[in-house]
Design a protein around this motif. Structure first.
Motif, PDB file in Angstrom:
ATOM      1  N   MET A   1      13.025  43.008  88.668  1.00  0.00           N
ATOM      2  CA  MET A   1      13.272  44.085  87.431  1.00  0.00           C
ATOM      3  C   MET A   1      12.557  43.769  86.226  1.00  0.00           C
ATOM      4  O   MET A   1      13.105  42.469  85.541  1.00  0.00           O
ATOM      5  N   ILE A   2      11.727  44.484  85.393  1.00  0.00           N
ATOM      6  CA  ILE A   2      11.270  44.155  84.137  1.00  0.00           C
ATOM      7  C   ILE A   2      12.305  44.618  83.052  1.00  0.00           C
ATOM      8  O   ILE A   2      12.735  45.852  83.128  1.00  0.00           O
ATOM      9  N   ASP A   3      12.530  43.586  82.161  1.00  0.00           N
ATOM     10  CA  ASP A   3      13.239  44.046  80.926  1.00  0.00           C
ATOM     11  C   ASP A   3      12.412  44.615  79.974  1.00  0.00           C
ATOM     12  O   ASP A   3      11.326  44.202  79.447  1.00  0.00           O
ATOM     13  N   PHE A   4      12.998  45.560  79.046  1.00  0.00           N
ATOM     14  CA  PHE A   4      12.167  46.132  77.884  1.00  0.00           C
ATOM     15  C   PHE A   4      13.139  46.069  76.728  1.00  0.00           C
ATOM     16  O   PHE A   4      14.377  46.394  76.619  1.00  0.00           O
ATOM     17  N   LEU A   5      12.864  45.200  75.728  1.00  0.00           N
ATOM     18  CA  LEU A   5      13.224  44.776  74.465  1.00  0.00           C
ATOM     19  C   LEU A   5      12.739  45.261  73.276  1.00  0.00           C
ATOM     20  O   LEU A   5      11.490  45.040  73.287  1.00  0.00           O
ATOM     21  N   THR A   6      13.461  45.662  72.311  1.00  0.00           N
ATOM     22  CA  THR A   6      12.859  45.883  71.022  1.00  0.00           C
ATOM     23  C   THR A   6      12.797  44.545  70.201  1.00  0.00           C
ATOM     24  O   THR A   6      13.235  43.540  70.526  1.00  0.00           O
ATOM     25  N   LEU A   7      12.006  44.244  69.112  1.00  0.00           N
ATOM     26  CA  LEU A   7      11.697  43.127  68.658  1.00  0.00           C
ATOM     27  C   LEU A   7      13.020  42.662  67.833  1.00  0.00           C
ATOM     28  O   LEU A   7      13.292  41.695  67.722  1.00  0.00           O
ATOM     29  N   ASP A   8      14.003  43.674  67.492  1.00  0.00           N
ATOM     30  CA  ASP A   8      15.462  43.104  66.845  1.00  0.00           C
ATOM     31  C   ASP A   8      16.113  42.497  67.990  1.00  0.00           C
ATOM     32  O   ASP A   8      16.658  41.527  67.902  1.00  0.00           O
ATOM     33  N   ASP A   9      16.078  43.259  69.172  1.00  0.00           N
ATOM     34  CA  ASP A   9      16.907  42.722  70.330  1.00  0.00           C
ATOM     35  C   ASP A   9      16.484  41.372  70.727  1.00  0.00           C
ATOM     36  O   ASP A   9      16.959  40.460  71.253  1.00  0.00           O
ATOM     37  N   ALA A  10      14.889  41.120  70.727  1.00  0.00           N
ATOM     38  CA  ALA A  10      14.410  39.939  71.225  1.00  0.00           C
ATOM     39  C   ALA A  10      14.819  38.780  70.621  1.00  0.00           C
ATOM     40  O   ALA A  10      14.835  37.725  70.860  1.00  0.00           O
ATOM     41  N   LYS A  11      15.337  39.094  69.237  1.00  0.00           N
ATOM     42  CA  LYS A  11      15.737  37.591  68.424  1.00  0.00           C
ATOM     43  C   LYS A  11      16.938  37.223  68.892  1.00  0.00           C
ATOM     44  O   LYS A  11      17.451  36.196  68.594  1.00  0.00           O
ATOM     45  N   ASN A  12      17.724  37.808  69.811  1.00  0.00           N
ATOM     46  CA  ASN A  12      19.017  37.347  70.379  1.00  0.00           C
ATOM     47  C   ASN A  12      18.571  36.507  71.963  1.00  0.00           C
ATOM     48  O   ASN A  12      19.687  36.194  72.421  1.00  0.00           O
ATOM     49  N   GLN A  13      17.306  36.796  72.293  1.00  0.00           N
ATOM     50  CA  GLN A  13      17.044  36.084  73.388  1.00  0.00           C
ATOM     51  C   GLN A  13      16.611  34.490  73.140  1.00  0.00           C
ATOM     52  O   GLN A  13      16.549  34.064  71.782  1.00  0.00           O
ATOM     53  N   PRO A  14      17.095  33.576  74.326  1.00  0.00           N
ATOM     54  CA  PRO A  14      16.330  32.227  73.969  1.00  0.00           C
ATOM     55  C   PRO A  14      15.256  32.009  73.537  1.00  0.00           C
ATOM     56  O   PRO A  14      14.195  32.968  73.600  1.00  0.00           O
ATOM     57  N   LEU A  15      15.010  31.001  72.683  1.00  0.00           N
ATOM     58  CA  LEU A  15      13.783  30.927  71.920  1.00  0.00           C
ATOM     59  C   LEU A  15      12.393  31.054  72.845  1.00  0.00           C
ATOM     60  O   LEU A  15      11.574  31.828  72.325  1.00  0.00           O
ATOM     61  N   TRP A  16      12.396  30.579  74.022  1.00  0.00           N
ATOM     62  CA  TRP A  16      11.153  30.722  74.946  1.00  0.00           C
ATOM     63  C   TRP A  16      11.021  32.103  75.708  1.00  0.00           C
ATOM     64  O   TRP A  16       9.881  32.406  76.024  1.00  0.00           O
ATOM     65  N   ARG A  17      11.911  32.971  75.209  1.00  0.00           N
ATOM     66  CA  ARG A  17      11.656  34.355  75.673  1.00  0.00           C
ATOM     67  C   ARG A  17      11.453  35.499  74.750  1.00  0.00           C
ATOM     68  O   ARG A  17      11.462  36.434  74.827  1.00  0.00           O
ATOM     69  N   ARG A  18      11.097  34.740  73.541  1.00  0.00           N
ATOM     70  CA  ARG A  18      10.979  35.738  72.131  1.00  0.00           C
ATOM     71  C   ARG A  18       9.499  36.146  71.927  1.00  0.00           C
ATOM     72  O   ARG A  18       8.450  35.262  72.709  1.00  0.00           O
ATOM     73  N   PRO A  19       8.912  37.191  71.396  1.00  0.00           N
ATOM     74  CA  PRO A  19       7.711  37.394  71.344  1.00  0.00           C
ATOM     75  C   PRO A  19       6.738  36.357  70.802  1.00  0.00           C
ATOM     76  O   PRO A  19       5.886  36.169  71.229  1.00  0.00           O
ATOM     77  N   VAL A  20       7.325  35.604  69.715  1.00  0.00           N
ATOM     78  CA  VAL A  20       6.459  34.473  69.245  1.00  0.00           C
ATOM     79  C   VAL A  20       6.131  33.298  70.194  1.00  0.00           C
ATOM     80  O   VAL A  20       5.093  32.772  70.080  1.00  0.00           O
ATOM     81  N   ALA A  21       7.112  33.268  71.048  1.00  0.00           N
ATOM     82  CA  ALA A  21       6.957  32.293  72.272  1.00  0.00           C
ATOM     83  C   ALA A  21       5.634  32.564  73.083  1.00  0.00           C
ATOM     84  O   ALA A  21       4.639  31.801  73.528  1.00  0.00           O
ATOM     85  N   LEU A  22       5.663  33.826  73.433  1.00  0.00           N
ATOM     86  CA  LEU A  22       4.774  34.562  74.169  1.00  0.00           C
ATOM     87  C   LEU A  22       3.222  34.389  73.585  1.00  0.00           C
ATOM     88  O   LEU A  22       2.149  34.020  74.119  1.00  0.00           O
ATOM     89  N   LEU A  23       3.287  34.768  72.040  1.00  0.00           N
ATOM     90  CA  LEU A  23       2.006  34.518  71.659  1.00  0.00           C
ATOM     91  C   LEU A  23       1.499  33.150  71.730  1.00  0.00           C
ATOM     92  O   LEU A  23       0.258  32.781  71.916  1.00  0.00           O
TER      93      LEU A  23
END
Length: 410
Positions: A1-23
């Motif tokens: 299942m695909i998760d959909f997160l706002t950028l604010d919610d993504a700040k609570n994710q582990p570092l490796w699952r944040r937007p900057v990590a994907l970049l």
């Protein structure tokens, strides 16, 4: 299942699952396939298909057609999310690179170049949009510098392996193309499955956007694309054609570039943040004028390969300051304009790319020095345009003309 997160919610994710990590992961994946192809290209087409200057110009013209059509990304993101489109484009780039040596004829090389270019340019278009949406404005120059350094590190690994292992292991074009393309495909597939889908707080306009107030950004993009073609197409080709560089020697030259880029790219981000886009771009274009004039001197005065190699490295270093163009637009652009303007900018950037390589390929047959002198003229035009950037660009303060009108009105 695909998760959909706002950028604010993504700040609570582990570092490796944040937007900057994907970049950072995407910044690592793209160069593996692209620079494997780029490192081998000049030797591959000369040895396998006996290309001359006109052929290599035609090849790069075909390679730039998808860049010119980058505006079609706007219509694709109506049905496909930007993040997904970027990763699928990476997969296409990797797949086309992997099978390059399977089709060693002129037609096969042209078709695969076109397909890999679709993957590369559509990825780059989406990637620039995501960077401008996901990175905080105050930290964008520094993070963009680190992203450049990450890409340089990945490219370093590619060139190092080719330079060190090409002769001892008797590597073939097929083995290296397959390995480089396969690694990019694998990383992109992992990123597609492992990361959530990030929701930007500012919905992107899903239609073509051309705004009068962005005219200077468009002009700088056009000149940047024209100059880049001469560097990408002919600077490396010169090292092979004029000085007879072998595959591992070309890779060694690229390796020097990458080591310096890894060290300097984070510094370039800080320079842009400290001195501003205007000063950074003026410095870049001044340096490029000097470098391209000196390239001409290699032919006029028959300077040795050592001079040409130093110029190649300096050329590459100056181009690193182009990140200032991104942050300039991030400051003047409306939040919802990032995706459509990235697509339009890539198209504008590639207008000259469609006809310059094949045209200059013919000029190259007559006078290689003239090609580089023309590039020096282009860099000077870019310098003049960069003086029109205000010291503190912002929405409503896009050029020095706006600032002067506001001052006159006061």
């Amino acid at each position: 299942m695909i998760d959909f997160l706002t950028l604010d919610d993504a700040k609570n994710q582990p570092l490796w699952r944040r937007p900057v990590a994907l970049l950072f992961l995407m910044a690592m994946a793209m160069p593996v396939a692209f620079f494997t192809w780029y490192a081998l290209l000049n030797n591959f087409v000369q040895e396998v298909a006996q290309f001359d200057g006109a052929d290599i110009g035609l090849l790069h013209t075909i390679r730039e057609i998808p860049g010119f059509l980058s505006f079609l990304v706007i219509f694709l993101i109506i049905i496909v999310r930007e993040q997904v489109l970027g990763l699928v484009s990476l997969i296409l780039l990797g797949a086309a690179t992997a099978v390059t040596a399977w089709f060693p004829q002129l037609t096969g090389i042209m078709i695969l170049t076109f397909l890999s270019s679709v993957g590369f340019h559509y990825y780059e278009t989406v990637n620039q949009s995501l960077q401008l949406q996901w990175l905080p404005r105050e930290r964008a120059p520094q993070i963009l510098g680190w992203l450049m350094a990450t890409g340089s590190a990945a490219t370093f690994c590619v060139y190092f392996v080719i330079m060190v292992l090409w002769e001892p292991l008797g590597l073939t074009y097929n083995i290296v193309f397959m390995t480089g393309g396969g690694i990019t495909m694998g990383i992109a597939l992992f990123a597609l499955l492992a990361f959530p889908q990030y929701e930007s707080p500012h919905p992107q306009i899903k239609r073509l956007v051309l705004r009068k107030r962005y005219w200077l950004y468009y002009a700088l993009q056009f000149m940047s694309g024209a100059r880049r073609q001469i560097f990408m197409v002919f600077a490396g080709f010169m090292m092979v054609e004029k000085f007879g560089f072998a595959v591992h020697e070309v890779a060694g030259l690229y390796l020097v570039n990458l080591v310096l880029n890894m060290l300097i790219a984070p510094l370039l981000g800080r320079i842009v943040g400290r001195f501003g886009e205007r000063n950074a771009l003026m410095f870049e274009y001044t340096g490029l004028v000097c470098v391209f004039l000196a390239y001409g001197g290699v032919y006029f005065f028959d300077w040795g390969f050592q001079v040409a190699a130093v110029l190649y490295v300096l050329d590459h270093m100056f181009f690193g300051l182009a990140l200032a163009l991104k942050t300039y637009f991030q400051k003047i652009g409306a939040p919802g304009d990032m995706a459509p303007t990235a697509a339009v900018a890539f198209t504008i950037n590639h207008i000259a790319a469609v006809f310059l390589p094949v045209t200059l390929g013919l000029l190259w047959l007559v006078s290689p020095a003239a090609v580089f002198l023309l590039a020096a003229g282009m860099a000077f035009v870019s310098f003049v345009l960069s003086t029109l950037i205000p010291r503190h660009p912002d929405t409503g303060n896009e050029t020095v003309f706006v600032a002067r009108r506001l001052k006159a009105a006061e």
